[in-house]
Write a protein that holds these residues in place. Structure first.
Motif, mmCIF file in Angstrom:
data_model
loop_
_atom_site.group_PDB
_atom_site.id
_atom_site.type_symbol
_atom_site.label_atom_id
_atom_site.label_comp_id
_atom_site.label_asym_id
_atom_site.label_seq_id
_atom_site.Cartn_x
_atom_site.Cartn_y
_atom_site.Cartn_z
ATOM 1 N N GLY A 142 0.785 -1.227 0.000
ATOM 2 C CA GLY A 142 0.000 0.000 0.000
ATOM 3 C C GLY A 142 0.818 1.278 0.000
ATOM 4 N N LEU A 143 2.118 1.228 -0.268
ATOM 5 C CA LEU A 143 2.967 2.418 -0.232
ATOM 6 C C LEU A 143 2.555 3.404 -1.326
ATOM 7 C CD1 LEU A 143 5.502 3.652 1.185
ATOM 8 C CD2 LEU A 143 6.835 2.735 -0.732
ATOM 9 N N THR A 144 2.256 4.662 -0.923
ATOM 10 C CA THR A 144 1.859 5.690 -1.890
ATOM 11 C C THR A 144 2.856 6.836 -1.977
ATOM 12 O OG1 THR A 144 0.541 6.855 -0.222
ATOM 13 C CG2 THR A 144 -0.594 5.186 -1.554
ATOM 14 N N ALA A 145 3.641 7.098 -0.921
ATOM 15 C CA ALA A 145 4.578 8.230 -0.929
ATOM 16 C C ALA A 145 5.896 7.821 -0.295
ATOM 17 C CB ALA A 145 3.985 9.418 -0.179
ATOM 18 N N PHE A 146 7.011 8.205 -0.954
ATOM 19 C CA PHE A 146 8.338 7.886 -0.436
ATOM 20 C C PHE A 146 9.259 9.066 -0.687
ATOM 21 C CE2 PHE A 146 12.639 5.972 -0.901
ATOM 22 C CZ PHE A 146 12.768 5.507 0.405
ATOM 23 N N SER A 151 1.240 0.908 -6.280
ATOM 24 C CA SER A 151 0.448 1.926 -5.582
ATOM 25 C C SER A 151 1.192 3.250 -5.411
ATOM 26 C CB SER A 151 0.039 1.403 -4.201
ATOM 27 O OG SER A 151 1.198 1.081 -3.438
ATOM 28 N N LEU A 152 2.492 3.286 -5.722
ATOM 29 C CA LEU A 152 3.316 4.473 -5.476
ATOM 30 C C LEU A 152 2.866 5.649 -6.340
ATOM 31 C CD1 LEU A 152 5.817 5.419 -3.832
ATOM 32 C CD2 LEU A 152 7.193 4.892 -5.859
ATOM 33 N N LYS A 153 2.576 6.786 -5.691
ATOM 34 C CA LYS A 153 2.115 7.974 -6.418
ATOM 35 C C LYS A 153 3.089 9.143 -6.322
ATOM 36 C CE LYS A 153 -2.830 6.981 -5.958
ATOM 37 N NZ LYS A 153 -4.150 7.487 -5.469
#
Length: 695
Positions: A269-273, A297-299
Motif C-alpha cells: 500500500g505504499l503511496t509516498a516515499f 500503488s506508489l504515487k
C-alpha cells in the motif's frame, strides 16, 4: 480593531455568517475581546479559529479561546503566538477540558517549553474528541516528555501526533514508546528533526512492529545513518503495510537505501516515499528504479539532491515505462547525459500518469532537452477517429540547466502541442531575446499554460516585446514572472500595452530589471514619467491582480500619480505595508480615516501590516477620522519627518480624502515592500489589485 469593524464582526458571528474566524496580525484590546463574548457564545457556525501572531494581550488571546469552551461547532483551533506564559495557560486548559467538538489542535511554533507542556499535558488527556495534535517547534525535551506521554496514554481519540523539530531522543524516546504500547489509536507520529539516533530507531521499530494501526513513518532530518536504516529495514520486512515513508536527510548511502527499499517492496500500500538529500549514488538510483517497478500503488517520489549519477538516473526513469501510478516525481539535482535522456524520453512517450516533474539543476544541455521534449511531444494517433494521446504532465520545472536556443526550440514545440501543461519554469537558463521570441510564438498558440517563469535569464526589451505580442492573442496565461532580467522601460511599456487586449493575466512581475522613472525618446530626452504609463494601463485592465516593479526612490510626480490612482477607488479592503522599523502608526487610526471616506468595509479581511505598523506621527489626530489636511500639512513640514516614505504616505492619505465615489473598480490591496522582506507568492483572489513597488 476599529469600532466599525468590530461591530460588523460581532454581527456576523452572532448571525452564524462565519465558518472561519482568523485573527492574523490583528489588534484587539481586552475590552474588545469581552465585547465579542456574547456573540461567540451563541454562534453555531464557526468551524475554524486561528490566532496567528494577533496583537492582543496574553489575557485577551486566551480569553478569546475560553469563549469557545462550550461551542459545539468548532473543529479546528490553531494558535501561533509567543505570548504563552506559565501563569496564563488556564483558559486553554479549560477549553480543552470542556469543549466537546474540537478535533484538531495546532500549537506549532509557540515555543511553549517543557514547563508549560508539563502543565498542559493533563488537559490533552481529558479531551475526548481530539484526533490531531501538532506540537512542532516547542522545545520539548525529556524534561516534559514523561508527563506529556503519560497523559497521552489516556487520550483514546488521538490518531495523529506531530512532534517535529523538538528534542525527542534518548530517554524521551523511551517515554514515547511507553505511550505507544498503550495507546492503540495512533496511526501517525511525526518525528522529523528530533536528533534521533540509530539506537532510538531500534526502539521505535520494536513498538512499530507490534502496532496494527501505525501506517506512516516520518523520521527525516535525524542522525540515523546506515546503522539505523538496517534496523528500520527490519520494520518493513515485517507483515505491515505503510502508506508513506519519509527518510530524507538521514545520512545514508546507496547500500543503506537498497536495504530499506528491499523491505519496502513488500509493502503493497505504499503511496509516498521521500529519500531526498541523501548521497546514495548509482546503487540508490537502481534501488529506486526497482521500487517504482514493484510498487503499483506508489504515487509520489521525492528524490532531489541524491546524486544518482547518469546510470542511477537511467534506472529511475526507465522504470516509468511500466509504472501506471506515479503522479509526482522530483529529481532536482540528478545527473542526465544523452543516454539517460533518451531512456527518459521513451518512458515519457508511454507514461500516462505523471503530472508533476521537477528536473531542475540536472545539467541538461541542448541535446538532452531535445530528446526529452521529443518524448513529451510524441503522440499516438488512433487511425479510426484521428484522436491524439498527450502526456498527463501539468507542471514541469526545467530551471537552472544549461540549454540555449536549440533546447528552447524543443520546449516551444512541446508548448504548441500540449493540452495539459499548466506551469512551466525556465528560470536561470541564460536565455536570450531570440529564445524568448521562440517561446512567445509557441505561447501565442497554446491554450493550457497558466504560469510561465522566466526569471534570472538575460532577457532584454525585445523579449518583452515578443511576449507582449503573445499576450494579445493568448487568453489562458495567468502568471508571467520576468524578475532579474535586463528589461528596460520600453520593454515594460510594451508588456503593459498588451493589457489593453489581454484580460486573463493576473500576475506580472518584473522585479530587479533595468527600470527607471523617466521615459526617454530616441534622442535621450525625457518625454514622460513611467508611473503615468503604468497607472493608465492598470486603470483600463480588469484582470491584473499583482504588478511588481523595482524602481528608484519615489519622486513627487510618482507619489502624485499614486494619489490619483486612489482617487478612482472607493473600497479599500486590505492595506498592506512593510516599512522601516522606526515607522509606526496605529492601524485603527488609518482605518478610521478610510471609514470617513465612506469606503465599504463590510467584507474587510484581517489587516496584515507585518511586525511593524508604520508611522506614529498622525496617531493623535486620526482617531476620529476628521483630521483637517491643514494639520497634517503642518506635521509634514516638521524636519523630523522629512523623508520619502512619510511624503508618500501623505499623498496616499490625500488621495483617500479626495476620492470620488463613482469608480470603475475597487482597489483592494496596495503594498510597498522592501526586496528582502517581500514573500508574496500566493495568488490573490479574483478582482484584487495589488501594486508592489520595491525600492
Amino acid at each position: 480593531m476599529e469600532v466599525r469593524k468590530l461591530a460588523i464582526l460581532k454581527e456576523k458571528i452572532a448571525n452564524n455568517r462565519l465558518s472561519h474566524l482568523v485573527f492574523e496580525d490583528d489588534f484587539l484590546t481586552d475590552d474588545q475581546v469581552f465585547a465579542l463574548f456574547p456573540a461567540i457564545k451563541q454562534n453555531r457556525s464557526i468551524v475554524t479559529l486561528e490566532l496567528l501572531n494577533a496583537e492582543m494581550t496574553p489575557q485577551a488571546s486566551l480569553l478569546l479561546i475560553g469563549a469557545f469552551s462550550k461551542n459545539t461547532t468548532l473543529k479546528k483551533l490553531k494558535i501561533k503566538t509567543g505570548q504563552f506564559r506559565l501563569e496564563n495557560t488556564n483558559p486553554l486548559r479549560v477549553f480543552l477540558e470542556k469543549n466537546k467538538s474540537v478535533t484538531e489542535l495546532d500549537l506549532s511554533d509557540c515555543h511553549l517549553g517543557d514547563e508549560i507542556i508539563r502543565k498542559m499535558a493533563p488537559a490533552f488527556a481529558r479531551n475526548t474528541t481530539l484526533t490531531k495534535l501538532n506540537l512542532s517547534r516547542n522545545n520539548i525535551s525529556h524534561l516534559s516528555c514523561d508527563a506529556l506521554f503519560r497523559e497521552l496514554k489516556k487520550c483514546t481519540s488521538l490518531t495523529d501526533l506531530i512532534l517535529s523539530f523538538n528534542r525527542v531522543h534518548g530517554v524521551a524516546t523511551d517515554y514515547l514508546i511507553e505511550m505507544l504500547e498503550v495507546n492503540s489509536k495512533l496511526s501517525y507520529i511525526g518525528l522529523r528533526s528530533n536528533r534521533l539516533s540509530a539506537k532510538d530507531v531500534k526502539k521505535l521499530v520494536e513498538v512499530y512492529n507490534k502496532s496494527k494501526v501505525i501506517r506512516s513513518v516520518n523520521i527525516s532530518a535525524n542522525e540515523i545513518r546506515n546503522d539505523g536504516v538496517y534496523v528500520l529495514a527490519d520494520l518493513f520486512n515485517a507483515d505491515c503495510a505503510y502508506s508513506s515513508v519519509f527518510v530524507s536527510e538521514i545520512g545514508i548511502n546507496g547500500f543503506g537505501l537498497k536495504q530499506l527499499i528491499d523491505g519496502l517492496k513488500r509493502n503493497p500500500g505504499l503511496t509516498a516515499f521521500s529519500c531526498a538529500n541523501n548521497v546514495v549514488g548509482m546503487m540508490g538510483g537502481q534501488a529506486l528504479g526497482e521500487l517504482i517497478r514493484s510498487t503499483p500503488s506508489l504515487k509520489s517520489l521525492h528524490a532531489y539532491g541524491c546524486h544518482f549519477g547518469p546510470e542511477g538516473t537511467t534506472a529511475i526513469v526507465d522504470a516509468l515505462q511500466i509504472n501506471n501510478s506515479l503522479t509526482y516525481l522530483d529529481l532536482c539535482g540528478a545527473s542526465f547525459n544523452f543516454d539517460s535522456s533518451f531512456t527518459f524520453a521513451k518512458s515519457l512517450a508511454v507514461n500516462e500518469t505523471l503530472s508533476f516533474l521537477d528536473i531542475a539543476e540536472c545539467e541538461l544541455g541542448d541535446r538532452e532537452i531535445q530528446v526529452i521534449m521529443a518524448g513529451l511531444v510524441s503522440v499516438v494517433v488512433n487511425e479510426e477517429n484521428n484522436s491524439q494521446f498527450h502526456s498527463a504532465l501539468k507542471k514541469l520545472k526545467l530551471a537552472h540547466n544549461r540549454f540555449g536556443l536549440i533546447g528552447v526550440q524543443a520546449v516551444a514545440d512541446y508548448i504548441k502541442v500540449t493540452r495539459q501543461l499548466e506551469s512551466l519554469d525556465l528560470g536561470q537558463n541564460n536565455l536570450v531575446d531570440e529564445a524568448c521570441e521562440v517561446l512567445a510564438e509557441a505561447l501565442a498558440v497554446n491554450s493550457s499554460l497558466h504560469s510561465l517563469i522566466l526569471t534570472n535569464n538575460r532577457l532584454l526589451a525585445n523579449s518583452a516585446r515578443s511576449l507582449s505580442r503573445a499576450l494579445r492573442v493568448n487568453f489562458t496565461l495567468r502568471e508571467l514572472l520576468l524578475d532579474q532580467n535586463s528589461i528596460s522601460n520600453e520593454g515594460l511599456i510594451a508588456l503593459l500595452d498588451a493589457l489593453e487586449y489581454n484580460f486573463t493575466l493576473r500576475t506580472l512581475s518584473v522585479l530587479e530589471n533595468l527600470l527607471s522613472l523617466a521615459v526617454l525618446d530616441g534622442k535621450g530626452d525625457t518625454v514622460g514619467i513611467l508611473d503615468a504609463y503604468i497607472l493608465e494601463r492598470v486603470r483600463k485592465n480588469h484582470s491584473l491582480c499583482t504588478l511588481m516593479l523595482s524602481l528608484p526612490l519615489l519622486n513627487i510626480q510618482f507619489k502624485n500619480s499614486l494619489s490619483l490612482l486612489l482617487d478612482t477607488n472607493r473600497e479599500i479592503l486590505d492595506w498592506l505595508s512593510d516599512y522601516h522599523a522606526d515607522m509606526f502608526i496605529v492601524r485603527q487610526h488609518v482605518m478610521e480615516l478610510i471609514r470617513s471616506k465612506n469606503c465599504d468595509l463590510s467584507e474587510m479581511t484581517p489587516l496584515n501590516f507585518g511586525e511593524h505598523m508604520f508611522l506614529r506621527c498622525v496617531q493623535m489626530t486620526l482617531v476620529t477620522g476628521e483630521m483637517p489636511l491643514g494639520e497634517l500639512d503642518k506635521l509634514m513640514d516638521s524636519p523630523i519627518y522629512a523623508n520619502n516614505y512619510l511624503q508618500l504616505f501623505y499623498s496616499l492619505i490625500k488621495g483617500l480624502y479626495t476620492a470620488p465615489r463613482n469608480i470603475d473598480r475597487p482597489l483592494y490591496r496596495l503594498g510597498f515592500f522592501k526586496p528582502e522582506i517581500y514573500l508574496g507568492e500566493v495568488e490573490p483572489d479574483p478582482g484584487m489589485l495589488k501594486l508592489s513597488f520595491n525600492y
